[in-house]
Design a protein around this motif. Structure first.
Motif, PDB file in Angstrom:
ATOM      1  N   THR A   1      38.041  20.809  50.921  1.00  0.00           N
ATOM      2  CA  THR A   1      39.023  21.188  49.902  1.00  0.00           C
ATOM      3  C   THR A   1      39.256  22.693  49.952  1.00  0.00           C
ATOM      4  N   TYR A   2      40.285  23.120  49.242  1.00  0.00           N
ATOM      5  CA  TYR A   2      40.557  24.555  49.183  1.00  0.00           C
ATOM      6  C   TYR A   2      39.410  25.293  48.490  1.00  0.00           C
ATOM      7  N   ALA A   3      38.733  24.641  47.557  1.00  0.00           N
ATOM      8  CA  ALA A   3      37.567  25.255  46.914  1.00  0.00           C
ATOM      9  C   ALA A   3      36.468  25.516  47.939  1.00  0.00           C
ATOM     10  N   ASP A   4      36.299  24.613  48.907  1.00  0.00           N
ATOM     11  CA  ASP A   4      35.331  24.835  49.985  1.00  0.00           C
ATOM     12  C   ASP A   4      35.703  26.081  50.784  1.00  0.00           C
ATOM     13  N   LEU A   5      36.979  26.217  51.068  1.00  0.00           N
ATOM     14  CA  LEU A   5      37.459  27.363  51.836  1.00  0.00           C
ATOM     15  C   LEU A   5      37.217  28.660  51.061  1.00  0.00           C
TER      16      LEU A   5
ATOM     17  N   ALA B   1      34.955  29.321  48.978  1.00  0.00           N
ATOM     18  CA  ALA B   1      33.525  29.612  48.846  1.00  0.00           C
ATOM     19  C   ALA B   1      32.915  30.228  50.104  1.00  0.00           C
ATOM     20  N   VAL B   2      33.675  30.284  51.201  1.00  0.00           N
ATOM     21  CA  VAL B   2      33.163  30.843  52.456  1.00  0.00           C
ATOM     22  C   VAL B   2      33.006  32.357  52.297  1.00  0.00           C
ATOM     23  N   PRO B   3      31.906  32.936  52.772  1.00  0.00           N
ATOM     24  CA  PRO B   3      31.720  34.385  52.673  1.00  0.00           C
ATOM     25  C   PRO B   3      32.871  35.155  53.329  1.00  0.00           C
ATOM     26  N   ALA B   4      33.179  36.322  52.771  1.00  0.00           N
ATOM     27  CA  ALA B   4      34.339  37.106  53.205  1.00  0.00           C
ATOM     28  C   ALA B   4      34.249  37.583  54.644  1.00  0.00           C
ATOM     29  N   HIS B   5      33.059  37.633  55.224  1.00  0.00           N
ATOM     30  CA  HIS B   5      32.943  38.115  56.607  1.00  0.00           C
ATOM     31  C   HIS B   5      33.301  37.038  57.640  1.00  0.00           C
ATOM     32  N   LEU B   6      33.672  35.848  57.174  1.00  0.00           N
ATOM     33  CA  LEU B   6      34.075  34.769  58.070  1.00  0.00           C
ATOM     34  C   LEU B   6      35.543  34.408  57.843  1.00  0.00           C
ATOM     35  N   VAL B   7      36.194  33.945  58.890  1.00  0.00           N
ATOM     36  CA  VAL B   7      37.531  33.368  58.776  1.00  0.00           C
ATOM     37  C   VAL B   7      37.332  31.882  58.542  1.00  0.00           C
ATOM     38  N   ALA B   8      38.029  31.330  57.556  1.00  0.00           N
ATOM     39  CA  ALA B   8      37.879  29.909  57.229  1.00  0.00           C
ATOM     40  C   ALA B   8      39.224  29.200  57.307  1.00  0.00           C
ATOM     41  N   GLU B   9      39.196  27.978  57.838  1.00  0.00           N
ATOM     42  CA  GLU B   9      40.391  27.155  57.964  1.00  0.00           C
ATOM     43  C   GLU B   9      40.012  25.710  57.635  1.00  0.00           C
ATOM     44  N   ILE B  10      40.999  24.924  57.254  1.00  0.00           N
ATOM     45  CA  ILE B  10      40.792  23.479  57.081  1.00  0.00           C
ATOM     46  C   ILE B  10      41.668  22.797  58.128  1.00  0.00           C
ATOM     47  N   ILE B  11      41.008  22.193  59.104  1.00  0.00           N
ATOM     48  CA  ILE B  11      41.708  21.574  60.224  1.00  0.00           C
ATOM     49  C   ILE B  11      41.322  20.103  60.281  1.00  0.00           C
ATOM     50  N   ASP B  12      42.317  19.250  60.109  1.00  0.00           N
ATOM     51  CA  ASP B  12      42.100  17.801  60.118  1.00  0.00           C
ATOM     52  C   ASP B  12      41.006  17.399  59.129  1.00  0.00           C
ATOM     53  N   GLY B  13      41.009  18.047  57.951  1.00  0.00           N
ATOM     54  CA  GLY B  13      40.081  17.699  56.884  1.00  0.00           C
ATOM     55  C   GLY B  13      38.705  18.322  56.996  1.00  0.00           C
ATOM     56  N   THR B  14      38.453  19.092  58.056  1.00  0.00           N
ATOM     57  CA  THR B  14      37.151  19.712  58.279  1.00  0.00           C
ATOM     58  C   THR B  14      37.233  21.212  58.039  1.00  0.00           C
TER      59      THR B  14
END
Length: 197
Positions: free
Chosen positions: A10-14, A16-29
């Protein structure tokens, strides 16, 4: 016995990712990777500079484009962060107010690194095509290679592969060519040779 349903990120999961990482949601993952290395970042900055004056500002070129570095794109259920993206001005007539953009770009450049190549060459390329992105460049700074693709007849077609020492004249920015070597400042072949001792 039925298999348990796989939980979709979910977007909430994204968020919650630490700021030093790039986060994406690709095909539900939820996919994460580290921020780019200096070589990657320099190539992105230099490519943005090569395109900005002629294609965004119309200085020495046709103008009519908007470029954004690392935009957060919401393409349906997919949340992707390409290294560079460009929109024809008529498709983005006003500045986006949200932190993300839902209008698919006309052009995307993915800068390949060991942590992103699998996604850039795989699912992200498919996602860009499904969203209607017309042009995709994949730049490999380690190899000094740029590939240019166009989405035609429901598939990506390789237009050209440019290597160090060659000139970049790829659609949609073929009106103002530039040397690929200009993207790699520490590989300057014109640097003075060190005297032999």
């Amino acid at each position: 016995m039925a298999e348990a349903a796989v939980r979709q990120a979910t977007y909430a999961d994204l968020e919650a990712v630490p700021a030093h990482l790039v986060a994406e949601i690709i095909d539900g993952t939820l996919e994460t990777h580290p921020r780019p290395r200096p070589r990657h970042g320099m190539a992105a900055a230099r490519l943005s500079g090569e395109l900005d004056r002629p294609f965004a500002r119309g200085r020495g070129g046709p103008g009519g484009w908007i470029f954004i570095i690392e935009p957060e794109l919401h393409l349906g259920l997919q949340v992707v962060v390409p290294d560079l993206a460009g929109w024809r001005r008529e498709r983005m007539p006003t500045e986006p107010e949200d932190a993300f953009i839902e209008t698919p770009p006309d052009w995307i450049c993915g800068i390949l690194s060991p942590s992103t190549t699998r996604l850039d060459r795989g699912p992200k390329r498919r996602i860009y095509g499904e969203a209607g992105v017309g042009h995709l460049w994949l730049l490999d700074p380690a190899a000094g290679v740029l590939e240019g693709f166009a989405f035609m007849n429901e598939r990506w077609v390789l237009l050209a592969t440019i290597q160090c020492g060659e000139t970049v004249a790829l659609p949609p920015f073929d009106a103002v060519p530039f040397p690929l070597d200009d993207l790699f400042p520490f590989d300057d072949p014109a640097a003075p040779a060190q005297p032999e001792t």
